[in-house]
Design an enzyme around this catalytic site. Structure first.
Site, PDB file in Angstrom:
ATOM      1  N   ASP A  10      26.755  16.343  -0.451  1.00 42.58           N
ATOM      2  CA  ASP A  10      26.122  17.577  -0.036  1.00 42.58           C
ATOM      3  C   ASP A  10      27.150  18.676  -0.288  1.00 42.58           C
ATOM      4  O   ASP A  10      28.355  18.417  -0.281  1.00 42.58           O
ATOM      5  CB  ASP A  10      25.757  17.487   1.453  1.00 42.58           C
ATOM      6  CG  ASP A  10      25.279  18.803   2.000  1.00 42.58           C
ATOM      7  OD1 ASP A  10      24.280  19.333   1.480  1.00 42.58           O
ATOM      8  OD2 ASP A  10      25.918  19.312   2.943  1.00 42.58           O
ATOM      9  N   ASP A  12      27.260  22.325   1.177  1.00 40.58           N
ATOM     10  CA  ASP A  12      27.652  23.208   2.273  1.00 40.58           C
ATOM     11  C   ASP A  12      27.943  22.436   3.549  1.00 40.58           C
ATOM     12  O   ASP A  12      27.113  21.666   4.029  1.00 40.58           O
ATOM     13  CB  ASP A  12      26.555  24.250   2.503  1.00 40.58           C
ATOM     14  CG  ASP A  12      26.291  25.069   1.239  1.00 40.58           C
ATOM     15  OD1 ASP A  12      27.272  25.479   0.586  1.00 40.58           O
ATOM     16  OD2 ASP A  12      25.115  25.282   0.901  1.00 40.58           O
ATOM     17  N   LYS A  99      15.954  17.505   0.348  1.00 41.27           N
ATOM     18  CA  LYS A  99      16.394  16.469   1.283  1.00 41.27           C
ATOM     19  C   LYS A  99      15.706  16.696   2.621  1.00 41.27           C
ATOM     20  O   LYS A  99      15.593  17.836   3.046  1.00 41.27           O
ATOM     21  CB  LYS A  99      17.920  16.526   1.457  1.00 41.27           C
ATOM     22  CG  LYS A  99      18.688  16.186   0.185  1.00 41.27           C
ATOM     23  CD  LYS A  99      20.193  16.266   0.373  1.00 41.27           C
ATOM     24  CE  LYS A  99      20.672  17.692   0.469  1.00 41.27           C
ATOM     25  NZ  LYS A  99      22.135  17.824   0.597  1.00 41.27           N
TER      26      LYS A  99
END
Length: 174
Positions: A10, A12, A99
């Site tokens: 991922d 951030d 997601k």
């Protein structure tokens, strides 16, 4: 289990500090241990990808060029990645890529020339783990202040920081 062929991150609050809807490359700050963690993976020849929800595009506060500029800054600070995949859709759009849907993981694996089952997904929230599970990949959660307790409880594996998560992924050998 065998060592993964690829590790998907991922973006951030996993690789870099989260700046909501960041379109400014100058605001990019790597998470603690990110350089070292990525270095371990590169030394071992693993493929690296980034899978990121970027609803700021769908909200009209970011452009594709903004996201690409931030990603380029991340690469300048942390080194190259073999695949970048993001979802530009809003949460209620019902797409198959956002997601926790599997689309980003499946697409990143395809771009990397590996099967989703050969990937480890490292992220900071439950949707990252949901995407890993839905795609058949292994998930490792690195909680932050915004990670909910129930997301931690439901995660298949939890590590205190990014470097520990990478070491965990690498230590899963037959």
């Amino acid at each position: 289990m065998t060592r993964p062929a690829a590790v998907l991150f991922d973006r951030d609050d996993t690789l870099v500090e989260d700046v909501p809807y960041n379109g400014d490359p100058e605001k990019v700050r790597p998470m603690p241990g990110a350089r070292e963690a990525l270095g371990l993976l590169r030394e071992r020849g693993l493929r690296l990808g980034v899978v990121s929800n970027q609803s700021g595009i769908g909200r009209g506060v970011l452009t594709e060029a903004d996201v690409q500029a931030v990603n380029a800054r991340i690469e300048a600070l942390l080194g190259p990645f073999d695949a970048w995949v993001h979802c530009p859709h809003l949460p209620d759009d019902g797409c198959g890529c956002r997601k926790p849907a599997p689309g980003l993981v499946v697409e990143a694996a395809r771009l990397l020339g590996v099967r989703p089952e050969e990937c480890v997904v490292i992220g900071d929230i439950g949707s990252d783990m949901g995407a890993a599970l839905a795609a058949g990949a292994r998930g490792v959660l690195v909680p932050t202040a915004r990670t909910l307790p129930e997301e931690v409880a439901a995660a298949p594996h939890v590590c205190r920081d990014l470097l520990s998560a990478v070491r965990h992924a690498l230590g899963r050998r037959p």
